[in-house]
Every structure is written in structure tokens, then in C-alpha cells.
Design a protein around this motif. Structure first.
Motif, PDB file in Angstrom:
ATOM      1  N   GLU A 160       1.199   7.025  -6.674  1.00  0.00           N
ATOM      2  CA  GLU A 160       0.107   7.854  -6.802  1.00  0.00           C
ATOM      3  C   GLU A 160       0.501   9.396  -6.393  1.00  0.00           C
ATOM      4  OE1 GLU A 160      -4.568   8.675  -5.288  1.00  0.00           O
ATOM      5  OE2 GLU A 160      -3.378   6.723  -4.604  1.00  0.00           O
ATOM      6  N   GLN A 214       0.928  -1.322  -0.097  1.00  0.00           N
ATOM      7  CA  GLN A 214      -0.167  -0.167  -0.075  1.00  0.00           C
ATOM      8  C   GLN A 214       1.020   1.276   0.024  1.00  0.00           C
ATOM      9  OE1 GLN A 214      -2.581  -0.417   3.369  1.00  0.00           O
ATOM     10  NE2 GLN A 214      -3.964  -1.572   2.146  1.00  0.00           N
ATOM     11  N   ASP A 244       2.083   1.854  -3.511  1.00  0.00           N
ATOM     12  CA  ASP A 244       0.978   2.406  -4.460  1.00  0.00           C
ATOM     13  C   ASP A 244       0.787   3.869  -3.990  1.00  0.00           C
ATOM     14  OD1 ASP A 244       0.554  -0.184  -5.560  1.00  0.00           O
ATOM     15  OD2 ASP A 244      -0.887  -0.685  -4.112  1.00  0.00           O
TER      16      ASP A 244
END
Length: 184
Positions: free
Chosen positions: A67, A60, A63
Motif C-alpha cells: 500500500e 500485515q 500488505d
């Protein structure tokens, strides 16, 4: 009391609960070994779950970093667009596309109510929005767009105002560039 004459009262009753002889040591070890095995198994399962949770959190985090990078790139691109649109030439071009003209001489009100300067109306003659290709290559003095003899491709009324950033459309001091903007 039977088995152990030196134990009396409560201790004697407790001694009767345990089996006599060597089986007593075996019975006492079995729950301890079972407890140790259960604790070790529970610890291993707990470590496995903790490791899985940390791995998921790591994915996570990767990610979210990706982003964040994409959003930062997008923000920088938008900031470049804002800077390009807020440049004086771009503002002047857009104002002319909207039909705005440079303002006349400004007048100012003093705190005592007196008027300083002599206001003049904005020119009503509007230069063309699109410059013909011939105007870009025509020699000075033969400008087909206007009667201007300077060869800049602009009329005398299109000169920018010296009023500065007073809210007029042509607040810059640069003359209109006759070269077209790429991609526009």
C-alpha cells in the motif's frame, strides 16, 4: 506415636499424612510429572500462538508495504501533474483560456510615496484561444489568424510582458508556441 519413634511433635503429625512404605515415593512423583507435562504443553501452546501472531504481523507488514508503494507511486504521479500545470507555458495557455491578457508596464510605489515608472493599461485586444490548423502550416506573411507578418501565428499584442513574476498571466519570456499541446 507409632511408626517413627525419632520424629516428635509436628514432624510426627506430618509423617502420618503420607502413606507408609514404597507407595510414598510413587505418590510424590505423580504431581511432579503432571506439573511438568502441563508446563510443557502450556509452553508449546504459547509458542504456537506466538508463531501465529508473528505470521499474521508479517502478512500485515507485506500488505502495508504494498500500500505504501502504491501511494508513493500515486504521489509521484500527482507531483508530475502539478509540475506540468505549473510550467510557464501551461500557465500562460490556461490564463489565455480564461480570457486573461498580459499586463502593461508596471508602476512601483517608493517608500516615500512617490511613483516610479509610468503605468500603462493592459491591451484590450485578445488573441484567439484556438489556432486554426491552416495557421500552423501557412508560410510566413500569409497568416490567416492575424495581420502579423512574422509568421509566428500571434499578434503583436500577445507578446509576453517583461514585468516578470508580478502576478500577470504572461510572466514568461518565451513567445507563444504555435504547435498544439498533445492531448489538449
Amino acid at each position: 506415636m507409632g511408626r517413627n519413634p525419632e520424629l516428635k511433635g509436628r514432624a510426627a503429625r506430618l509423617a502420618q499424612l503420607f502413606p507408609p512404605g514404597g507407595a510414598r515415593g510413587q505418590a510424590a512423583r505423580a504431581p511432579f510429572v503432571l506439573l511438568v507435562v502441563v508446563l510443557l504443553g502450556g509452553g508449546l501452546i504459547g509458542l504456537l500462538l506466538l508463531n501465529s501472531a508473528l505470521s499474521e504481523g508479517s502478512f500485515q507488514l507485506d500488505d502495508l508495504k504494498q500500500e505504501t508503494k502504491e501511494l508513493t507511486d500515486e504521489e509521484q504521479a500527482l507531483q508530475r501533474d502539478i509540475d506540468a500545470y505549473s510550467a510557464p507555458r501551461a500557465l500562460q495557455r490556461r490564463a489565455r483560456e480564461l480570457g486573461m491578457v498580459p499586463g502593461g508596464d508596471p508602476a512601483f510605489l517608493a517608500p516615500d510615496g512617490s511613483v516610479k515608472g509610468s503605468p500603462s493599461p493592459a491591451p484590450t485586444e485578445v488573441t484567439p484561444l484556438v489556432v486554426a490548423p491552416e495557421a500552423l502550416t501557412a508560410p510566413p506573411g500569409t497568416d490567416p489568424v492575424s495581420a502579423d507578418t512574422s509568421g509566428t501565428g500571434t499578434s503583436p499584442t500577445a507578446a509576453p510582458s517583461t514585468a516578470g513574476p508580478s502576478g500577470t498571466a504572461a510572466g514568461s519570456t518565451a513567445a507563444t508556441d504555435p504547435t498544439p499541446t498533445p492531448g489538449r
